[in-house]
Write a protein that holds these residues in place. Structure first.
Motif, short mmCIF file in Angstrom:
data_model
loop_
_atom_site.label_atom_id
_atom_site.label_comp_id
_atom_site.label_asym_id
_atom_site.label_seq_id
_atom_site.Cartn_x
_atom_site.Cartn_y
_atom_site.Cartn_z
N LEU A 89 0.83 -1.20 0.00
CA LEU A 89 0.00 0.00 0.00
C LEU A 89 0.87 1.26 0.00
N TYR A 90 0.30 2.36 -0.48
CA TYR A 90 1.06 3.61 -0.52
C TYR A 90 0.11 4.81 -0.56
N ASN A 91 0.66 5.98 -0.24
CA ASN A 91 -0.03 7.26 -0.40
C ASN A 91 0.61 8.02 -1.55
N ALA A 92 -0.14 8.30 -2.60
CA ALA A 92 0.43 8.99 -3.76
C ALA A 92 0.99 10.36 -3.39
N LYS A 402 -4.20 1.74 -2.51
CA LYS A 402 -4.13 3.00 -1.78
C LYS A 402 -4.33 2.77 -0.29
N MET A 403 -3.53 3.45 0.53
CA MET A 403 -3.72 3.39 1.97
C MET A 403 -5.11 3.86 2.36
N CYS A 404 -5.60 4.87 1.65
CA CYS A 404 -6.92 5.40 1.99
C CYS A 404 -8.04 4.40 1.67
N SER A 405 -7.79 3.46 0.79
CA SER A 405 -8.75 2.38 0.57
C SER A 405 -8.81 1.48 1.80
N LEU A 406 -7.65 1.23 2.39
CA LEU A 406 -7.63 0.49 3.66
C LEU A 406 -8.41 1.25 4.71
N TYR A 407 -8.21 2.56 4.80
CA TYR A 407 -8.89 3.36 5.82
C TYR A 407 -10.41 3.33 5.63
N LEU A 408 -10.88 3.37 4.38
CA LEU A 408 -12.31 3.26 4.15
C LEU A 408 -12.85 1.93 4.68
N GLY A 422 -9.64 10.78 1.77
CA GLY A 422 -8.34 11.08 1.16
C GLY A 422 -8.42 10.98 -0.35
N ASP A 423 -7.57 10.14 -0.93
CA ASP A 423 -7.53 10.02 -2.39
C ASP A 423 -8.25 8.78 -2.90
N SER A 424 -9.12 8.16 -2.07
CA SER A 424 -9.77 6.93 -2.50
C SER A 424 -11.28 6.98 -2.31
N ALA A 425 -11.98 6.35 -3.26
CA ALA A 425 -13.43 6.16 -3.14
C ALA A 425 -13.77 4.68 -3.23
N GLU A 426 -12.77 3.82 -2.96
CA GLU A 426 -12.94 2.38 -3.13
C GLU A 426 -12.38 1.65 -1.91
#
Length: 431
Positions: A89-92, A402-408, A422-426
């Motif tokens: 995972l990463y943050n762009a 995406k890390m933000c996908s994990l957070y969702l 963040g940068d994710s909707a999935e």
């Protein structure tokens, strides 16, 4: 008349209150949703260490009791069946500056960071959960640290980004509590600070009344719990007398400055262990359900004399792939293992406190060479039965990493339903 004890009444004394661990005789929790079912609430914890890890030894493969791990993760060997190792995972946004501060300030939000000394990030996942549950506990969020914030600027980015992973708003890093005594007071004390009486001394009369109205097994649990609180109190008192910052080392044989104020342990191992104990107590007592423990800063200046490694600060040591660097890595993982074991030893009905928690351990880079293309992430705990543990998940070659996908996905476990973060909707598959 028999007194009715509930999660809302707590144990009380002059100027203090202290919540209780789960007991079979008192199957009630502070909020109505859990009161109706008797189930323990879900806790969220983040533990962070900066500067990454040894490039050859941070890995895991396999599943369950047969899971294999690299040497960095050796302290977690007995917890393999209650953890998830996540790779890839990463943050762009964190790849833009390629320095510590630009990779850390948005670790828990995925937000774009302002440069030029301006402070702007994004509200972090821990604070999203805390704000959602703000009326359910005495302390909505406990944010602990073991190294002072750095207010300087490095390569056009504020070093406050390296010092804070928890953000209450895009422009407000959540204040770190560095003093174990003050963190302890925040969980248990009410009103002005009392100098002459411990928390336990203040509530012993209430505890005595409670013992008369609970089962024998709960009496043993209460006694063990009160003893653990007393132990933390005594260690805080001893540690606070030994000096100021554990990372400070005098350059002279004698001091050439005024003595620093009491309050923070000189011994880094004792400081971290106290903060770990306070995190555990916060969860066990339901005084808080969200805790972020930043063990050090990214670009850290800590030294590790407790490990016999005192010749180089943490940040410089991270640029070596030495045996000493591995030893420091394992020291940080030992703190994570300590928290997880203590939570797992605390029974809450059919599950343990660890089973009713979701603890995420992370860093803002995989290695000291600033590799943020695949972040180190470990989850511990079953999130109240919502998470299948004992797995290794690899997203490195997946379209969504995406890390933000994990957070969702994690936010869903806490009934915080967002269309995007963040940068994710999935959502992240398999979590």
């Amino acid at each position: 008349m028999k007194r009715s004890f509930t999660r809302r009444t707590l144990l009380r004394g002059l100027g203090v209150s202290m919540a209780l661990p789960w007991m079979e005789s008192i199957p009630v929790w502070a909020d109505e949703a859990h009161a109706s079912t008797g189930e323990a609430p879900l806790r969220f914890g983040v533990m962070f260490s900066g500067n990454g890890f040894h490039k050859d030894h941070f890995w895991a493969k396999g599943s369950g009791a047969e899971m294999e791990t690299g040497q960095v993760l050796a302290p977690l060997a007995d917890l393999r069946e209650k953890m998830i190792f996540i790779r890839g995972l990463y943050n762009a946004e964190a790849l833009k500056g390629n320095i510590h501060s630009s990779q850390t300030g948005n670790l828990l939000s995925g937000a774009a960071l302002s440069s030029g000394g301006e402070i702007r990030s994004g509200t972090s996942i821990d604070q999203i959960i805390a704000q959602h549950n703000s009326n359910q506990t005495k302390v909505p969020s406990l944010v602990l640290g073991c190294e002072k914030s750095n207010p300087s600027v490095h390569k056009n980015y504020s070093m406050l980004y390296s010092s804070h992973i928890s953000w209450s708003s895009p422009t407000t890093p959540t204040p770190l509590e560095l003093y174990p005594a003050l963190a302890f007071d925040r969980l248990f004390q009410e009103g002005a600070r009392r100098e002459d009486k411990s928390v336990l001394d203040a509530i012993l009369a209430d505890a005595k009344d409670l013992r008369a109205n609970i089962s024998e097994s709960d009496r043993r649990k209460l006694d063990e719990y009160l003893e653990s609180v007393r132990d933390v109190e005594q260690r805080i008192e001893r540690a606070g007398k030994r000096g100021e910052m554990q990372g400070w080392k005098p350059p002279l044989a004698g001091p050439n400055m005024a003595r620093p104020a009491d309050g923070i342990p000189q011994d880094i191992a004792e400081h971290m262990r106290l903060m770990c104990d306070i995190m555990v107590l916060g969860f066990q007592t339901d005084a808080t359900r969200v805790c972020t423990l930043k063990l050090n800063n990214d670009h850290s200046s800590l030294r590790f004399s407790n490990l016999g490694i005192d010749y180089m600060i943490h940040h410089l040591l991270s640029h070596q792939e030495s045996d000493d660097w591995l030893k420091v890595n394992q020291f940080f993982l030992e703190q994570v293992a300590y928290v997880a074991r203590k939570l797992d030893a605390s029974q809450e009905g059919e599950r343990t406190t660890l089973d009713n928690s979701l603890i995420m351990f992370c860093s803002s880079m995989l290695t000291g060479s600033h590799d943020a293309t695949k972040l180190p992430v470990i989850l511990l705990g079953k999130a109240g039965g919502k998470l299948e543990t004992g797995r290794t998940l690899d997203y490195l070659d997946q379209p969504n990493r995406k890390m933000c996908s994990l957070y969702l996905s994690l936010l869903d476990k806490f009934d915080v339903k967002l269309d995007a973060f963040g940068d994710s909707a999935e959502r992240l598959a398999e979590v």
